[in-house]
Write a protein that holds these residues in place. Structure first.
Motif, short mmCIF file in Angstrom:
data_model
loop_
_atom_site.label_atom_id
_atom_site.label_comp_id
_atom_site.label_asym_id
_atom_site.label_seq_id
_atom_site.Cartn_x
_atom_site.Cartn_y
_atom_site.Cartn_z
N TYR A 284 0.86 -1.19 0.00
CA TYR A 284 0.00 0.00 0.00
C TYR A 284 0.89 1.23 0.00
O TYR A 284 1.80 1.35 0.82
N GLU A 285 0.61 2.16 -0.90
CA GLU A 285 1.40 3.39 -0.97
C GLU A 285 0.78 4.43 -0.05
O GLU A 285 -0.28 4.97 -0.34
N ALA A 286 1.45 4.68 1.07
CA ALA A 286 0.95 5.63 2.06
C ALA A 286 1.72 6.95 1.92
O ALA A 286 2.94 6.96 1.76
N GLU A 287 0.97 8.04 1.98
CA GLU A 287 1.59 9.35 1.88
C GLU A 287 2.31 9.68 3.19
O GLU A 287 1.84 9.36 4.28
N HIS A 288 3.44 10.34 3.05
CA HIS A 288 4.27 10.73 4.19
C HIS A 288 4.85 12.09 3.87
O HIS A 288 4.97 12.46 2.71
#
Length: 108
Positions: free
Chosen positions: A86-90
């Motif tokens: 899952y590509e999580a924003e940071h």
């Protein structure tokens, strides 16, 4: 943009759910409200919102170690569709989080 539904019990926020397109982004129930059926109501509303948005299937991401959530989703008719990142924003950009993808037909 996400749709957010908040559950309030006796004036206290008990939990919330966020939906963006066909994804159920967040499902949260406060510790003192767990086991009271709030999660099921919120998840049902998320499914309704996904269907109302014109999607036939909903999906969500769960980290593999969250066994309690995985059991809840499975009891609620969701299916484990396998592992994915899952590509999580940071703040520094996106990070990849190993997850399980759960899916459910919500319309049609």
């Amino acid at each position: 943009m996400a749709d957010t539904t908040v559950a309030v019990v006796e004036g206290v926020v008990a939990g919330f759910v966020m939906v963006a397109g066909d994804e159920v982004e967040q499902v949260y129930v406060g510790t003192s409200f767990r086991g009271g059926g709030i999660a099921g109501v919120l998840l049902g509303e998320a499914e309704r919102l996904v269907a109302a948005g014109g999607h036939t299937d909903a999906w969500l991401a769960v980290v593999p170690g969250n066994a309690r959530a995985r059991r809840f989703y499975e009891r609620s008719g969701w299916t484990d569709a396998g592992a994915f990142d899952y590509e999580a924003e940071h703040e520094g950009g996106a990070i990849l989080v190993p997850c399980r993808r759960y899916t459910k037909r919500v319309a049609g």
